[in-house]
Structure formats: structure tokens, C-alpha cells
Design a protein around this motif. Structure first.
Motif, PDB file in Angstrom:
ATOM      1  N   GLY A 287       0.958  -0.982  -0.161  1.00  0.00           N
ATOM      2  CA  GLY A 287      -0.262  -0.181  -0.455  1.00  0.00           C
ATOM      3  C   GLY A 287       1.061   1.062  -0.461  1.00  0.00           C
ATOM      4  N   ALA A 288       0.168   1.980   0.063  1.00  0.00           N
ATOM      5  CA  ALA A 288       1.184   3.422  -0.203  1.00  0.00           C
ATOM      6  C   ALA A 288      -0.237   4.842   0.171  1.00  0.00           C
ATOM      7  N   SER A 289       0.582   6.084   1.199  1.00  0.00           N
ATOM      8  CA  SER A 289      -0.057   7.528   1.297  1.00  0.00           C
ATOM      9  C   SER A 289       0.586   8.091   0.995  1.00  0.00           C
ATOM     10  N   SER A 290      -0.563   9.534   0.042  1.00  0.00           N
ATOM     11  CA  SER A 290      -0.039  10.415  -0.801  1.00  0.00           C
ATOM     12  C   SER A 290       0.539  11.191   0.634  1.00  0.00           C
ATOM     13  N   MET A 291       1.064  11.734   1.127  1.00  0.00           N
ATOM     14  CA  MET A 291       1.266  13.013   1.343  1.00  0.00           C
ATOM     15  C   MET A 291       1.122  14.488   1.022  1.00  0.00           C
ATOM     16  N   ALA A 292       0.836  14.505   0.001  1.00  0.00           N
ATOM     17  CA  ALA A 292      -0.210  15.555  -0.926  1.00  0.00           C
ATOM     18  C   ALA A 292      -1.964  15.378  -0.109  1.00  0.00           C
ATOM     19  N   GLU A 293      -1.962  14.652   0.215  1.00  0.00           N
ATOM     20  CA  GLU A 293      -3.172  14.465  -0.141  1.00  0.00           C
ATOM     21  C   GLU A 293      -3.638  14.080   1.701  1.00  0.00           C
ATOM     22  N   ILE A 294      -2.550  15.142   2.591  1.00  0.00           N
ATOM     23  CA  ILE A 294      -3.156  14.856   3.572  1.00  0.00           C
ATOM     24  C   ILE A 294      -3.842  16.266   4.028  1.00  0.00           C
ATOM     25  N   SER A 295      -4.664  16.385   4.822  1.00  0.00           N
ATOM     26  CA  SER A 295      -5.559  17.501   5.323  1.00  0.00           C
ATOM     27  C   SER A 295      -5.370  18.508   5.930  1.00  0.00           C
ATOM     28  N   ARG A 296      -4.354  18.435   7.097  1.00  0.00           N
ATOM     29  CA  ARG A 296      -3.946  19.446   7.616  1.00  0.00           C
ATOM     30  C   ARG A 296      -1.936  19.883   7.620  1.00  0.00           C
ATOM     31  N   SER A 297      -1.261  20.330   7.170  1.00  0.00           N
ATOM     32  CA  SER A 297      -0.009  20.837   6.891  1.00  0.00           C
ATOM     33  C   SER A 297       0.887  20.333   7.634  1.00  0.00           C
ATOM     34  N   PRO A 298       2.520  19.577   7.793  1.00  0.00           N
ATOM     35  CA  PRO A 298       2.493  18.945   9.152  1.00  0.00           C
ATOM     36  C   PRO A 298       3.260  20.708   9.862  1.00  0.00           C
ATOM     37  N   GLU A 299       2.862  21.588   9.415  1.00  0.00           N
ATOM     38  CA  GLU A 299       3.398  22.258  10.210  1.00  0.00           C
ATOM     39  C   GLU A 299       2.330  23.148  10.662  1.00  0.00           C
ATOM     40  N   GLU A 300       0.718  22.810   9.975  1.00  0.00           N
ATOM     41  CA  GLU A 300       0.003  23.326  11.497  1.00  0.00           C
ATOM     42  C   GLU A 300      -0.369  22.379  12.496  1.00  0.00           C
ATOM     43  N   LEU A 301       0.194  20.810  12.145  1.00  0.00           N
ATOM     44  CA  LEU A 301      -0.202  20.060  13.096  1.00  0.00           C
ATOM     45  C   LEU A 301       1.369  20.101  14.486  1.00  0.00           C
ATOM     46  N   VAL A 302       2.562  20.818  13.622  1.00  0.00           N
ATOM     47  CA  VAL A 302       3.394  20.937  14.999  1.00  0.00           C
ATOM     48  C   VAL A 302       2.636  22.020  15.944  1.00  0.00           C
ATOM     49  N   LYS A 303       2.196  23.006  15.607  1.00  0.00           N
ATOM     50  CA  LYS A 303       1.437  23.887  15.624  1.00  0.00           C
ATOM     51  C   LYS A 303       0.313  23.422  17.282  1.00  0.00           C
ATOM     52  N   ALA A 304      -0.519  22.756  16.210  1.00  0.00           N
ATOM     53  CA  ALA A 304      -1.682  22.184  17.674  1.00  0.00           C
ATOM     54  C   ALA A 304      -0.996  21.520  18.480  1.00  0.00           C
ATOM     55  N   ALA A 305       0.569  21.283  17.909  1.00  0.00           N
ATOM     56  CA  ALA A 305       0.546  20.051  19.487  1.00  0.00           C
ATOM     57  C   ALA A 305       1.315  21.372  20.781  1.00  0.00           C
ATOM     58  N   MET A 306       2.419  21.957  19.702  1.00  0.00           N
ATOM     59  CA  MET A 306       3.120  23.100  21.199  1.00  0.00           C
ATOM     60  C   MET A 306       3.450  24.150  20.452  1.00  0.00           C
ATOM     61  N   GLY A 307       3.550  25.140  21.455  1.00  0.00           N
ATOM     62  CA  GLY A 307       3.318  26.626  20.926  1.00  0.00           C
ATOM     63  C   GLY A 307       3.151  27.307  22.574  1.00  0.00           C
ATOM     64  N   PRO A 308       2.328  28.756  22.348  1.00  0.00           N
ATOM     65  CA  PRO A 308       2.245  29.346  24.053  1.00  0.00           C
ATOM     66  C   PRO A 308       1.158  28.410  25.072  1.00  0.00           C
ATOM     67  N   HIS A 309       0.425  27.275  24.029  1.00  0.00           N
ATOM     68  CA  HIS A 309      -0.248  26.710  25.167  1.00  0.00           C
ATOM     69  C   HIS A 309      -0.246  24.964  25.485  1.00  0.00           C
ATOM     70  N   HIS A 310       1.330  25.143  25.145  1.00  0.00           N
ATOM     71  CA  HIS A 310       1.744  23.752  25.144  1.00  0.00           C
ATOM     72  C   HIS A 310       3.356  23.752  25.323  1.00  0.00           C
ATOM     73  N   GLN A 311       4.511  23.755  25.724  1.00  0.00           N
ATOM     74  CA  GLN A 311       6.370  23.902  25.750  1.00  0.00           C
ATOM     75  C   GLN A 311       6.498  22.420  26.167  1.00  0.00           C
ATOM     76  N   TYR A 312       6.972  22.374  25.279  1.00  0.00           N
ATOM     77  CA  TYR A 312       8.290  20.807  24.756  1.00  0.00           C
ATOM     78  C   TYR A 312       9.491  21.063  25.465  1.00  0.00           C
ATOM     79  N   PRO A 313      10.396  21.174  26.046  1.00  0.00           N
ATOM     80  CA  PRO A 313      11.625  21.545  26.431  1.00  0.00           C
ATOM     81  C   PRO A 313      12.443  20.779  25.663  1.00  0.00           C
ATOM     82  N   ASP A 314      12.539  19.751  25.279  1.00  0.00           N
ATOM     83  CA  ASP A 314      13.276  19.037  24.293  1.00  0.00           C
ATOM     84  C   ASP A 314      12.599  18.451  23.543  1.00  0.00           C
ATOM     85  N   GLY A 315      11.106  19.590  22.367  1.00  0.00           N
ATOM     86  CA  GLY A 315      10.920  19.131  21.478  1.00  0.00           C
ATOM     87  C   GLY A 315      10.596  18.095  21.000  1.00  0.00           C
TER      88      GLY A 315
END
Length: 385
Positions: A287-315
Motif C-alpha cells: 500500500g501507499a500514502s501520498s502526503m499531498a493528500e494530508i488535510s492538515r499541513s505538517p506545520e499546522e500539526l506541529v503548531k497544534a501540538a506545541m506553542g504558547p498553550h503547550h511547551q516541550y523543552p526537549d522538543g
């Protein structure tokens, strides 16, 4: 010897290895087919390396010594035939939080709704799939989460009685972000991956994982297998922890490819992630997945995970999700796919190489015993911190 990691010739790669000569994991890179130990007091961990201003530049110029040929070390990394006296590859992340995003491909959203509607029963899935697809069609690849069109689809599913919390994270405004495992608990190339013994309906999830530093800057990417128990999660979304976080259920590797002039976020967005499963029973699946079909961009997902609302001091390492949900029957018609012990799972992408693991039950995989406290003591004894 052929390199089973299939690393491309170009690019800057960083990872971790274990040797009998050192109590602590080594920070390594690959040069001309050799694995090079670049562990130093400047970057004693991969976390520290990712925090540098220019991780790729540091790796490019870092001094080190060869610990062996990549092909030989990768071959020795397979759990079934390891020589404990020789180096092996580990997961390429260490102190980073390991998180995952769910339902990020709208085309796989229906499978999550089907899982829930089927209440964990693989036998009911085909009938429910056909019913829902007949209602709203098959091509949802252009649907943007939170858009008016997405809300119209959601209304149709609600009227059909197929409402699901998966709709909220799949086509609503908020992404699903969850903890996949604890820092240092992920496994790497060649390791066994684990299934909880209670599960009878499960699957691999071939994904790309973003590597971000403590500020949220994305510094690279790797491959991942977000091992999933479909029956457990299907019974209740509140069982997500049990479905996702078990011993050896998070695989990453073979290496992190750092962003540089040869590789950037756009390469991630254009990538195709391939999956193959080879069973001891002769079963095979592709099977295969095309990343072109992702509905939220990688940048959006990282921002949803971390930011002023949630910090990760070790990344963090963040699995981006998959559009591939295997439904090919394995055995009785209509029961779909599930793993069998001994399956060999290969997840690959042209610019990231190949991540290969064998499937076992979680209690039978090597238990996770090396945590952050052990790492800190070993690095201190080595004079690295």
C-alpha cells in the motif's frame, strides 16, 4: 552487502546506535556507507543536536569515528539474529516527547467512523463502509477541515446516524494530538514491534514523523509505524491510550533526515510513504500514502501540538498520520486485515529510506528498561554532561 535501510546517497542523517563499548547510546551519522559516532559534550543526545542553531551544519562538520558499515550494523539490528557484541541501530530520537496526530487524511476518516460503528467487529466493517460511501461518495481528498463543505458532509453523516467524535478531529477545526509513547520508549530499525495480547484486529500505520526543537522549529523528518489496535480503539475512543501506547508499539527510523539544501518541508509534503507486510503464512500486502493528500499541513500539526498553550523543552517527534487503512482480507472473506505474529513490516519513502520491524506481542518484545535517569547517569559517567 545491500543496505536494508535504503538510505539515499545524498542528505544529512542523524540517529542513535548502541555498542558494547559504551554504556550510553551513541549519536551517529552516516558517511560513505559508514556509521560515524559523533557523540560529544556539545551534542551528547539527539535532542541537544536538534536544539543547535544549525543542526545540519553541525553534523556535516562534526568529527567522529567509524563504528562499522551501515549495511552490517543494520543487518545486526534485527531482533531475531542480533550479536550482542556488535553495534545495532536504535530509534533516532531520545529525550523528545513522542506524539501523534490522528485522522489527518480525510480519505481515512471514514475508516475511523466505520471502526466505531462496527464496535470493534471486523466482520461488520464492509457493510458499513459501503453504506456510508454510498451516502457521501468516495473522493474526500480535497475536503478542508473546518470548511463549509466539511460541515455539510458532517451534517449528512449525523443525519445518517453515523456521527462520531472522529468527525470532530477529521473535518472539524481542531486536530487530534495524542501521546504515542514516553521519551526513550520508541524502538528503531530492526526491532520487534508489539501488539497488546487482547487485540484480534490491528494494523500498521505507515507515517512520516516531524522532528521539532523546543521552539517548534521543524528540523527534520523520519519514518514511523504508529502501531494501532483497531478493535480496542473501535470499542471506545477513550481507550486510545491502550490502543496506541504499549511496549514496543512506537517505531521510528531508520534515521532523521535533517533539513538542508537537499531536503526541506516541501519534500515531506510531496512524499509517498509505502508499506509492505510479509507474513510467515505467505500473506503479502502492499500500500501507499501520498502526503499531498494530508488535510492538515505538517506545520499546522506541529503548531497544534506545541506553542504558547503547550511547551516541550526537549522538543518532540510528531507522527503525521496515515491515509492507509488495510482492508484486504486475510483469511475469511469480509474480516479484513489483521496482523499475525512474525509479520515483517517495511515502511519506506524515497528520501527517508526504509524502516523494517517484525511483529510480536508486546509482553514478548524486549521490555523498556532504559529511561531518562539511566541516560543521564551514563552520560555523566562518560564525562559528556
Amino acid at each position: 552487502m545491500t543496505d536494508p535501510t535504503r538510505l539515499p546517497a545524498d542528505g544529512l542523517f542523524v540517529g542513535r546506535a548502541k555498542t558494547s563499548a559504551a554504556s550510553h547510546p551513541l549519536v551517529v551519522t552516516v558517511r560513505d556507507g559508514e556509521v560515524i559516532d559523533i557523540t560529544s559534550s556539545t551534542a551528547p543526545t539527539v535532542r541537544d543536536l536538534c536544539e543547535l542553531k544549525d543542526p545540519a551544519g553541525y553534523v556535516r562538520s562534526a568529527k567522529g569515528k567509524a563504528i562499522g558499515a551501515l549495511a552490517s550494523i543494520a543487518a545486526n539490528s534485527f531482533e531475531a539474529g542480533r550479536d550482542a557484541g556488535k553495534p545495532i541501530l536504535l530509534s533516532p530520537v531520545d529525550l523528545q516527547a513522542v506524539k501523534a496526530s490522528g485522522v489527518t487524511f480525510v480519505v481515512s476518516l471514514l475508516e475511523r467512523v466505520i471502526e466505531e460503528q462496527a464496535r470493534g467487529s471486523a466482520e461488520k466493517a464492509d457493510a458499513i463502509r459501503a453504506d456510508i460511501a454510498g451516502l457521501i461518495g468516495h473522493d474526500l481528498s480535497k475536503l478542508k477541515p473546518g470548511s463549509p463543505e466539511a460541515m455539510e458532509i458532517k451534517a449528512k453523516l449525523i443525519s445518517r446516524g453515523a456521527w462520531s467524535q472522529y468527525l470532530e478531529v477529521g473535518i472539524g477545526p481542531d486536530a487530534e494530538i495524542f501521546t504515542k509513547c514516553q521519551p526513550l520508549a520508541s524502538v528503531g530499525f530492526g526491532a520487534d514491534v508489539g501488539l497488546h495480547p487482547v487485540s484480534t484486529w490491528n494494523n500498521p500505520e505507515p507515517e512520516i514523523a516531524m522532528i521539532a526543537d523546543s521552539s517548534g522549529r521543524i528540523v527534520g523528518a523520519t519514518l514511523g509505524n504508529d502501531v494501532n489496535l483497531r478493535d480496542v480503539e473501535g470499542r471506545s475512543a477513550l481507550l486510545l491510550g491502550k490502543a496506541k501506547d504499549n511496549n514496543a508499539s512506537a517505531s521510528l527510523g531508520p534515521f532523521i533526515r535533517l533539513f538542508d539544501e537537499t531536503f526541506a518541508i516541501d519534500d515531506v509534503k510531496r512524499a509517498t510513504v509505502r508499506l509492505s507486510v510479509e507474513g510467515e503464512d505467505g500473506f503479502s500486502l502492499e500500500g501507499a500514502s501520498s502526503m499531498a493528500e494530508i488535510s492538515r499541513s505538517p506545520e499546522e500539526l506541529v503548531k497544534a501540538a506545541m506553542g504558547p498553550h503547550h511547551q516541550y523543552p526537549d522538543g518532540l517527534a510528531l507522527y503525521l498520520g496515515t491515509m492507509f487503512v488495510p482492508s484486504k482480507d486475510r483469511g475469511e472473506k469480509g474480516k479484513g486485515f489483521t496482523h499475525k505474529i512474525g509479520d515483517i513490516v517495511t515502511i519506506s519513502s524515497e528520501k527517508l529510506g526504509a524502516l523494517v520491524n517484525r511483529v510480536r506481542l508486546s509482553p514478548d518484545c524486549p521490555h523498556w528498561t532504559y529511561g531518562a535517569s539511566h541516560l543521564m547517569r551514563d552520560l555523566a559517567r562518560a564525562g559528556l554532561i
